[in-house]
Design an enzyme around this catalytic site. Structure first.
Site, PDB file in Angstrom:
ATOM      1  CB  SER A   1      35.463  44.926  33.177  1.00 32.08           C
ATOM      2  OG  SER A   1      34.614  44.209  34.080  1.00 32.08           O
TER       3      SER A   1
ATOM      4  CG  HIS B   1      36.224  48.987  31.174  1.00 31.62           C
ATOM      5  ND1 HIS B   1      36.294  48.390  30.141  1.00 31.62           N
ATOM      6  CD2 HIS B   1      35.841  48.467  31.834  1.00 31.62           C
ATOM      7  CE1 HIS B   1      37.075  47.209  30.851  1.00 31.62           C
ATOM      8  NE2 HIS B   1      36.807  47.326  31.832  1.00 31.62           N
TER       9      HIS B   1
ATOM     10  CE  LYS C   1      40.204  48.386  31.350  1.00 32.91           C
ATOM     11  NZ  LYS C   1      41.225  46.916  30.473  1.00 32.91           N
TER      12      LYS C   1
HETATM   13  C1  LIG Z   1      37.190  47.187  35.929  1.00 31.69           C
HETATM   14  C2  LIG Z   1      38.691  47.996  34.883  1.00 31.69           C
HETATM   15  N1  LIG Z   1      39.196  47.839  35.854  1.00 31.69           N
HETATM   16  C3  LIG Z   1      40.821  48.268  35.907  1.00 31.69           C
HETATM   17  C4  LIG Z   1      41.370  47.404  35.302  1.00 31.69           C
HETATM   18  C5  LIG Z   1      42.492  47.909  34.693  1.00 31.69           C
HETATM   19  O1  LIG Z   1      43.743  48.364  34.230  1.00 31.69           O
HETATM   20  P1  LIG Z   1      44.755  47.856  34.040  1.00 31.69           P
HETATM   21  O2  LIG Z   1      45.651  46.830  33.068  1.00 31.69           O
HETATM   22  O3  LIG Z   1      45.083  49.054  32.931  1.00 31.69           O
HETATM   23  O4  LIG Z   1      46.097  48.251  35.036  1.00 31.69           O
HETATM   24  C6  LIG Z   1      40.776  46.451  33.745  1.00 31.69           C
HETATM   25  C7  LIG Z   1      41.466  45.522  33.475  1.00 31.69           C
HETATM   26  O5  LIG Z   1      40.673  45.226  32.592  1.00 31.69           O
HETATM   27  C8  LIG Z   1      39.244  46.733  34.482  1.00 31.69           C
HETATM   28  O6  LIG Z   1      37.785  46.189  33.583  1.00 31.69           O
END
Ligand SMILES: Cc1ncc(COP(=O)(O)O)c(C=O)c1O
Length: 249
Positions: A35, A63, A94
């Site tokens: 991320s 991602h 996303k």
């Molecule tokens: C690698 C990763 N997993 C999960 C999430 C969480 O996603 P959400 O905001 O939809 O819960 C993020 C959020 O930025 C992320 O970067």
């Protein structure tokens, strides 16, 4: 207990797996595309290590879901390691542009989560209109073949434009493009100047990223046109020069 391996460092992971060889259960956890760096996990090697050490593998495709594969299946699918993934998770917030998340795995895993995961049990389920949005997004994203190609190509070009003027960034074709600014103040100044120039890109600072690697994190979209990205890269370079954030800092 949990042990943390260094970023994408398979030797370190192997060393830790060896050290904890006798542990009854082992779970290797990774993002598919990281991320904050936008680089890809070494999924083939992770799959090999999991088999070698009798571990389970959990991959977060937050991602990469929707972006990789003919239908946006994700990076595990593209690399052919999806059958090695025991806990496959991702978000619909996303590439899918909605809200909510998923976990997929064996029936035993899902039964276990349904009965044991407190965050699931003690929070309200997604409302029906959100589920409807997700179902529609899944259809739209699967059909976005051109958008996927355009975004990957634009991400490569955008990176090249930054690297050509001496910025440090990770190589790859993911739409997350970090630009290392160094210290926190420099990253914040950069982000503010970009905002004034009409470019929205937030400064990411420790502890989200390691100390000394504060960065601007650009997130590209299939909706960005080539002209917009070329223009943005030129402005970013100009602002970087003005602020003294350039090559290899
Ligand atoms: C690698 C990763 N997993 C999960 C999430 C969480 O996603 P959400 O905001 O939809 O819960 C993020 C959020 O930025 C992320 O970067």
């Amino acid at each position: 207990m949990h042990a943390r391996y260094r970023h994408n460092d398979m030797e370190h992971l192997r060393w830790l797996l060896e050290k904890h060889r006798s542990a009854r259960r082992k779970l290797i956890v990774t993002d598919a595309v990281f991320s904050m760096d936008g680089d890809a996990a070494r999924l083939l090697e992770l799959a090999e290590l999991k088999r070698e050490y009798g571990a389970m593998l959990m991959v977060d495709e937050a991602h990469s879901g929707g972006l990789y594969g003919s239908y946006g299946e994700g990076l595990c699918h593209v690399l052919g390691v999806h059958r090695d993934v025991d806990v496959h998770i991702g978000t619909f917030s996303k590439a899918f542009g909605v809200y909510g998340a998923y976990v997929s795995g064996s029936q035993t895993l899902i039964r276990w989560l349904t009965n044991k995961a407190r965050t699931l049990i003690y929070s309200t389920a997604l409302p029906p209109h959100v589920i409807a949005g997700i179902l529609r997004a899944l259809e739209l994203v699967q059909a976005e073949h051109e958008g996927r190609k355009r975004l990957a190509a634009a991400s490569v070009r955008f990176r090249s434009a930054l690297v050509n003027v001496g910025f440090r960034t990770e190589s790859g074709d993911s739409p997350i493009v970090p630009l290392i600014a160094g210290d926190n103040a420099a990253a914040l100044r950069f982000s503010e100047a970009l905002d004034v120039a009409g470019i929205a890109a937030v400064a990411i600072r420790p502890p989200t990223v390691p100390a000394g690697t504060a960065r601007i994190r650009f997130s590209l979209s299939a909706a960005h046109t080539d002209d917009e990205l070329t223009d943005a890269a030129a402005r970013i370079c100009e602002i970087g020069r003005t602020l003294g954030v350039t090559a290899g800092e």
